[in-house]
Design a protein around this motif. Structure first.
Motif, PDB file in Angstrom:
ATOM      1  N   UNK A   1      -8.440   1.045   6.766  1.00  0.00           N
ATOM      2  CA  UNK A   1      -7.452   0.390   5.908  1.00  0.00           C
ATOM      3  C   UNK A   1      -7.702  -1.110   5.865  1.00  0.00           C
TER       4      UNK A   1
ATOM      5  N   UNK B   1      -3.074   3.707  -0.275  1.00  0.00           N
ATOM      6  CA  UNK B   1      -1.777   4.205  -0.753  1.00  0.00           C
ATOM      7  C   UNK B   1      -1.583   3.907  -2.239  1.00  0.00           C
TER       8      UNK B   1
ATOM      9  N   UNK C   1       5.558  -1.766  -2.385  1.00  0.00           N
ATOM     10  CA  UNK C   1       6.056  -0.452  -1.969  1.00  0.00           C
ATOM     11  C   UNK C   1       4.973   0.339  -1.235  1.00  0.00           C
ATOM     12  N   UNK C   2       3.761   0.312  -1.766  1.00  0.00           N
ATOM     13  CA  UNK C   2       2.708   1.162  -1.201  1.00  0.00           C
ATOM     14  C   UNK C   2       1.802   0.453  -0.203  1.00  0.00           C
ATOM     15  N   UNK C   3       1.613  -0.834  -0.374  1.00  0.00           N
ATOM     16  CA  UNK C   3       0.683  -1.548   0.510  1.00  0.00           C
ATOM     17  C   UNK C   3       1.418  -2.429   1.519  1.00  0.00           C
TER      18      UNK C   3
END
Lengths: 454, 454
Positions: free
Chosen positions: B6, B90, B378-380
């Motif tokens: 990641x 994500x 929201x995703x990261x």
């Protein structure tokens, strides 16, 4: 010893894959939660009605030493973990100390603190259980932000009751939570019966953490498929926070280092408990004997001047009773006290360990704390949270003792967060309008009078 | 291709030890700075009177491809570098795209952005030259914060002229700079002749960047051992910012990856120029052919709708003339425009490269930018700066094209900073009070009329 970089990030494949449950190694367990009416220990089923099921199980687990981190939690952890283990070369030089100062920095995420470690786990289990919404309260806003981030990712609704005066002083914190989709309600509010009652009685009130907790609890009870969650004090929170210590210990192992002293700030205990876990294990199992030091504000000295007793977790006296060092649930820090670390009690796990002599505690005044913070940001570049700066103060004091004694001790402290949303406190320090407040013995006696008689 | 984590942090001993000077590989050089009165190219000696000496040399250097990073700069870099190369797993999943999205995240330091890369270098050279103080101006405050941090560390005095209305809207930014020891002066002020004059004429003015620049220049000229410094546009700033691209390229090389598209937001060009440096080199030397995309706000479209001409860098029309894409120094973005990227011109290096067809440019509306920002956080998990979110918007758009076409392109974008001090802009997005403003052709014609006739 190997060459030590300024910052060491564990490789992703070396991240701990299980949390460490300190209770599995404690010679004596903290007492159980008690029903405030009957004084009886709360059975597992009662806890499961209050908490997310898996969290209730974790709260009670005294035997499983390691608990696997679910893949869904790891997937999110990897967006902000590992956090770096840092060597404070510049600070050491400025202090002219032979000590080696390390810090584990948990502030490199948008919540600005370690709180996200537990928020992710809690929301994951809530979703797994099929819940669709959560409620919580927030004062300074770090916990509310962390929970907003996790709820956005996992797709749960979130209602955050934020102490009204904080929401007015920190509108940006509110906006951050809203950006992540949370509904932030300044408390007291018209959304609950208790909020309406308080507003009827005192329309101008700025609210309190106790009131916000009560509203969040009521909202959870009245909302379908919803639970109230919280971010400190409880055993399962310390379990999730063990990531801090596990990563720190693994990183130091790579460097061939081991701390002589481990220092953490302590409010409800989530940061300190997470940092010291694996080191306390070494101590309890006789593998090593590091000093472990809790640092708390002089204005909220639960460990250093509190009583070890059963007490409520909230000022409204509605929660189960927990066994802890406490100043009494009616204790309110002096208005001049800036930042967090204002909880009247302390994690039951840490309270038991302290009571049994496995760790030290000290309290520090507010101005020396900000003085340390300013020195730290000058040399280490990071502007620390007021809370974390309590640990910085103690680390600097230990390093200065080393300068006197000539000892090259290895110091590890927890830098639990950044202060970007705490600039009001910094301003009051810079403007010399900050004071060091130490409650008198009489003040404490008064608040001890709020302790329940069981 | 290896397993991609990641986040990838280069090991400390793999950090680039030299900056990359893009001009050494440019087929055609940007024109020299001109004296606004005579229209003659400014000689080196004139530049050395204006700038820190070494920076003036770097400004003019067209031949040295790599310039060693001094040890004193590296020592401070290591408190916040390397910055991570991140894989947006994500976000990719949420977009259901076959594209691989990478971003280089420069926000993990207290200044909140890439600006610190150049601030450290500038203050280091100023100290080396024996200067004891610096002045600058700041609008949103990122540059002022970065410079405060560097001045605190190297022990130089700093006077920051902050647009008065910004200082009122962002008191916390002021406190951060003050915590690092900078003196922050809301502009216009009584500390300069130009400030006094403006205040006399209009006591209620909220100030402007142009006025703050003029005050900072005057203060530098009147203060012993002092220079004015700035954080974008200039060649030497892009040189220092090349750290971004060098690290990104090295990290991707470890992963066996190479971008098909490199995307950066563009205001004055410091972030974009730093990110794309090594990739532009690959392009110019025929080694590879990535698409390079500049993203600018629709409300300040210097590349996409500006003229390639000699212009002033300030609205006061006092600086040397520089060759760049410009909207005219009199151009002022619509009041509804939030965040940075509001400079009327563009780095001469980037302007030349764009003019010669080596890169693309596009402009995006404000609301789609904040929509992308909200999806990203929201995703990261990271809450991005409004500026950086322009690049996110373009990266998402490219990834969505890949979803349509089925192509698994590799996208790299620069996440230049965090938005923690930009929550006013987020609030106005969340409250639906934000608009997309596109200046009319007539608006632009009017401001082109401010271009100097040479």
């Amino acid at each position: 010893m190997k060459n030590v970089p300024y910052k060491l990030y564990l490789p992703e494949d070396k991240l701990p894959d299980a949390w460490y449950n300190l209770r599995a190694d404690m010679p004596e367990q903290p007492g159980p939660m008690l029903h405030p009416g009957t004084g009886e220990a709360l059975p597992a089923e009662a806890l499961k009605g209050m908490f997310v099921g898996t969290l209730a199980e974790q709260e009670l687990d005294e035997t499983n030493r390691y608990i696997s981190i679910p893949g869904g939690v790891m997937d999110y952890y990897k967006t902000f973990r590992p956090s770096p283990l840092c060597r404070a070369y510049h600070l050491e030089k400025a202090l002219d100390t032979p000590a080696k100062i390390y810090y584990k920095f948990e502030g490199n995420n948008t919540s600005g603190s370690h709180k996200l470690n537990s928020a992710v786990a809690q929301v994951y289990y809530a979703k797994e259980q099929g819940l669709s919404a959560l409620t919580t309260e927030t004062g300074a806003g770090q916990w509310g932000t962390a929970l907003s981030m996790a709820c956005a990712y996992f797709g749960l609704d979130l209602y955050v009751y934020m102490v009204k005066v904080s929401s007015q002083q920190k509108p940006y914190r509110m906006s951050v939570m809203r950006t992540y989709g949370a509904e932030v309600i300044p408390s007291p509010s018209g959304t609950t019966e208790i909020g309406k009652k308080i507003l009827d009685e005192n329309p101008e009130t700025g609210g309190s953490l106790g009131c916000a907790i009560s509203e969040a609890l009521e909202r959870a009870a009245k909302t379908e498929n919803c639970r109230y969650v919280l971010g400190s004090v409880l055993n399962y929170v310390l379990l999730h926070q063990s990531m801090i210590g596990l990563e720190a210990r693994a990183a130091m192992e790579i460097l061939g280092e081991y701390p002589d002293i481990v220092i953490g700030c302590a409010g409800g205990g989530s940061n300190l408990g997470g940092l010291i876990g694996p080191y306390m294990r070494d101590k309890l199992t006789g593998k090593a004997n590091p000093r472990i030091v809790a640092v708390e504000p002089m204005s909220c000295p639960s460990l250093t001047r509190g009583r070890y007793a059963y007490d409520f977790a909230d000022t409204g006296m509605t929660t189960p009773l927990i066994p802890m060092y406490t100043l009494g649930s009616g204790y309110i820090p002096h208005p001049n006290h800036a930042g967090g670390l204002r909880f009247h009690g302390m994690s039951p796990i840490l309270s038991k360990l302290y009571n049994q002599g496995h760790m030290e505690a000290r309290s520090v005044g507010q101005r020396p704390v900000f003085e340390a913070a300013q020195l730290f940001c000058k040399y280490e570049s990071i502007l620390p949270a007021p809370e974390s700066s309590h640990a910085i103060r103690a680390a600097i004091d230990e390093a200065l003792l080393c300068r006197e004694s000539g000892e090259a001790k290895t110091i590890l402290f927890g830098l639990s967060g950044t202060g970007y949303f705490d600039m009001t406190a910094y301003s009051s320090y810079l403007d010399n309008s900050m004071s060091d407040y130490r409650p008198s013995d009489e003040d404490l006696e008064k608040s001890f009078a709020t302790l329940p008689q069981i």
